[in-house]
Design an enzyme around this catalytic site. Structure first.
Site, PDB file in Angstrom:
ATOM      1  NE  ARG A  22      -3.969   0.607   1.632  1.00  0.00           N
ATOM      2  CZ  ARG A  22      -5.226   0.638   2.059  1.00  0.00           C
ATOM      3  NH1 ARG A  22      -5.525   1.273   3.175  1.00  0.00           N
ATOM      4  NH2 ARG A  22      -6.183   0.030   1.404  1.00  0.00           N
ATOM      5  CG  HIS A  43      -8.128   0.330  -3.530  1.00  0.00           C
ATOM      6  ND1 HIS A  43      -7.348  -0.773  -3.227  1.00  0.00           N
ATOM      7  CD2 HIS A  43      -8.887   0.560  -2.424  1.00  0.00           C
ATOM      8  CE1 HIS A  43      -7.611  -1.171  -1.987  1.00  0.00           C
ATOM      9  NE2 HIS A  43      -8.540  -0.391  -1.486  1.00  0.00           N
ATOM     10  CD  GLN A  90     -12.783  -1.770  -1.939  1.00  0.00           C
ATOM     11  OE1 GLN A  90     -12.016  -1.740  -0.999  1.00  0.00           O
ATOM     12  NE2 GLN A  90     -13.983  -2.325  -1.856  1.00  0.00           N
ATOM     13  CG  ASP A 125     -13.740   6.194  -1.485  1.00  0.00           C
ATOM     14  OD1 ASP A 125     -13.834   5.934  -0.270  1.00  0.00           O
ATOM     15  OD2 ASP A 125     -12.649   6.209  -2.105  1.00  0.00           O
ATOM     16  CB  CYS A 145     -13.998   0.972  -0.923  1.00  0.00           C
ATOM     17  SG  CYS A 145     -13.380   2.620  -0.522  1.00  0.00           S
ATOM     18  NE  ARG A 198     -10.130  -5.184  -0.744  1.00  0.00           N
ATOM     19  CZ  ARG A 198      -9.423  -4.231  -0.110  1.00  0.00           C
ATOM     20  NH1 ARG A 198     -10.049  -3.256   0.520  1.00  0.00           N
ATOM     21  NH2 ARG A 198      -8.097  -4.223  -0.160  1.00  0.00           N
TER      22      ARG A 198
HETATM   23  N1   CP Z   1     -11.294  -0.387   1.534  1.00  0.00           N
HETATM   24  C1   CP Z   1     -10.060  -0.441   2.047  1.00  0.00           C
HETATM   25  O1   CP Z   1      -9.073  -0.592   1.338  1.00  0.00           O
HETATM   26  O2   CP Z   1     -10.010  -0.361   3.407  1.00  0.00           O
HETATM   27  P1   CP Z   1      -8.701  -0.187   4.317  1.00  0.00           P
HETATM   28  O3   CP Z   1      -8.160   1.181   4.063  1.00  0.00           O
HETATM   29  O4   CP Z   1      -9.212  -0.367   5.714  1.00  0.00           O
HETATM   30  O5   CP Z   1      -7.709  -1.240   3.946  1.00  0.00           O
HETATM   31  N1  NVA Z   2     -10.054   6.759  -1.487  1.00  0.00           N
HETATM   32  C1  NVA Z   2      -9.733   6.236  -0.180  1.00  0.00           C
HETATM   33  C2  NVA Z   2      -9.889   4.747  -0.171  1.00  0.00           C
HETATM   34  C3  NVA Z   2      -9.610   4.114   1.157  1.00  0.00           C
HETATM   35  C4  NVA Z   2      -9.737   2.623   1.121  1.00  0.00           C
HETATM   36  C5  NVA Z   2      -8.319   6.632   0.207  1.00  0.00           C
HETATM   37  O1  NVA Z   2      -7.423   6.565  -0.652  1.00  0.00           O
HETATM   38  O2  NVA Z   2      -8.109   7.028   1.348  1.00  0.00           O
END
Ligand code: CP
Ligand code: NVA
Length: 309
Positions: A110, A137, A140, A228, A267, A295
């Protein structure tokens, strides 16, 4: 030496392979129904294999679902936050990739920047999986599409409407549109639009995408509404975003414009009263917890694809 199969963007992976990943996600989910969550799948294909999980940003779902995914596949994980690694003290991504490739069989990252993820992949001799970047992402969206197939049937018959910020999650919906054939409507304020070149590339690949600024018009008779957060990790202009994006909140009025029994996706993490009304996300059309569960199942199939099982 054969190149490892990286999972970085849905735009890069052939439609037939993404289809096979979703089929495998459905198959594995069904095959282990009733088993305790921590027991491996019957075939435990990754006995003795290890996936590294590295986080430059916070996570709940991605961390827990990847850890449990590897356990259910019979393997194990090593999890670290980047700040506790030498990466956080200036060791290069290249050296990190080369070193980790000697210890583990795959790496999930990440990352703050998509460029860093690509650099890791270029220097890794084991598969690299994208666990979210500032750009996209993909894991997701595989879970989201699995959820829609479970609830609603054929993706190619669906209209999916994205409402709010044109962010990383929205980009993966764009990247997947040509691969799965759904119609995608995108409703964002002008200043929060997805970059034109990303939309054009998807359209050139066959995606059916409509840009409709007005959320009421965009949601008209749609099968799925997706929201989101208005403030993603790394965004530094929270106050402006909240002010600018509030008219794009998914409310009951907006859901009433959608098709009867339209589904609501998010998400998570969610901010009730910002991008979505509590009555929508906690209401009967919301499938956000099935989406979160998927997921796990979708990522097991992604890992199998990367490891060629
Ligand atoms: N949706 C998602 O990726 O959640 P987290 O940020 O908790 O991993
Ligand atoms: N768009 C959000 C998604 C989190 C899972 C972010 O990047 O924070």
């Amino acid at each position: 030496m054969a190149q490892p199969k990286h999972f970085l963007s849905l735009a890069d992976i052939p439609a037939s392979e993404l289809r096979a990943i979703l089929d495998e996600a459905h198959r594995r989910k069904k095959a282990r129904a009733g088993l305790p969550k921590g027991l491996p799948d019957i075939d435990a294909p990754f006995l003795g294999e290890t996936l590294a999980l590295i986080f430059e940003k916070s996570s709940t779902r991605t961390r827990f679902s990847f850890e449990q995914a590897m356990r259910q596949l019979g393997g194990s994980v090593i999890t670290a936050t980047a700040g506790t690694m030498q990466l956080g003290r200036g060791e290069t991504i290249d050296d990190t990739a080369k070193v980790l490739s000697r210890y583990v069989d795959g790496i999930m990252l990440r990352a703050n920047s998509h460029g860093a993820l690509e650099e890791l992949a270029r220097n890794s001799s084991v598969p690299v999986i994208n666990g979210l970047t500032d750009y996209n992402h993909p894991c997701q969206i595989m879970a989201d599409l699995q959820t829609l197939e479970e609830k609603g049937g054929q993706l190619s018959d669906m209209t999916i409407t994205w409402v709010g910020d044109g962010n990383n999650v929205a980009v993966s919906f764009v990247n997947a549109a040509a691969k799965f054939g759904y119609r995608l409507r995108i409703s964002t304020p002008k200043d929060y639009a997805i970059q034109g070149q990303i939309i054009t590339a998807a359209q050139n690949a066959g995606a059916k995408i409509d840009l409709i600024e007005d959320p009421m018009k965009a949601c008209d008779n749609t099968d799925v509404v997706v929201a989101d957060t208005f403030v993603s990790m790394g965004d530094t202009d929270a106050e402006d975003r909240l002010a600018d994006l509030m008219p794009w909140q998914v409310t009951d009025t907006l859901m009433d414009k959608a098709a009867k029994n339209a589904l609501f996706l998010h998400c998570l993490p969610a901010h009730r009263g910002e991008e979505v009304a509590a009555s929508v996300i906690d209401g009967p059309q919301s499938v956000v917890f099935d989406e979160a569960e998927n997921r796990l199942h979708a990522q097991k199939a992604v890992i199998c694809w990367c490891f060629e099982v």
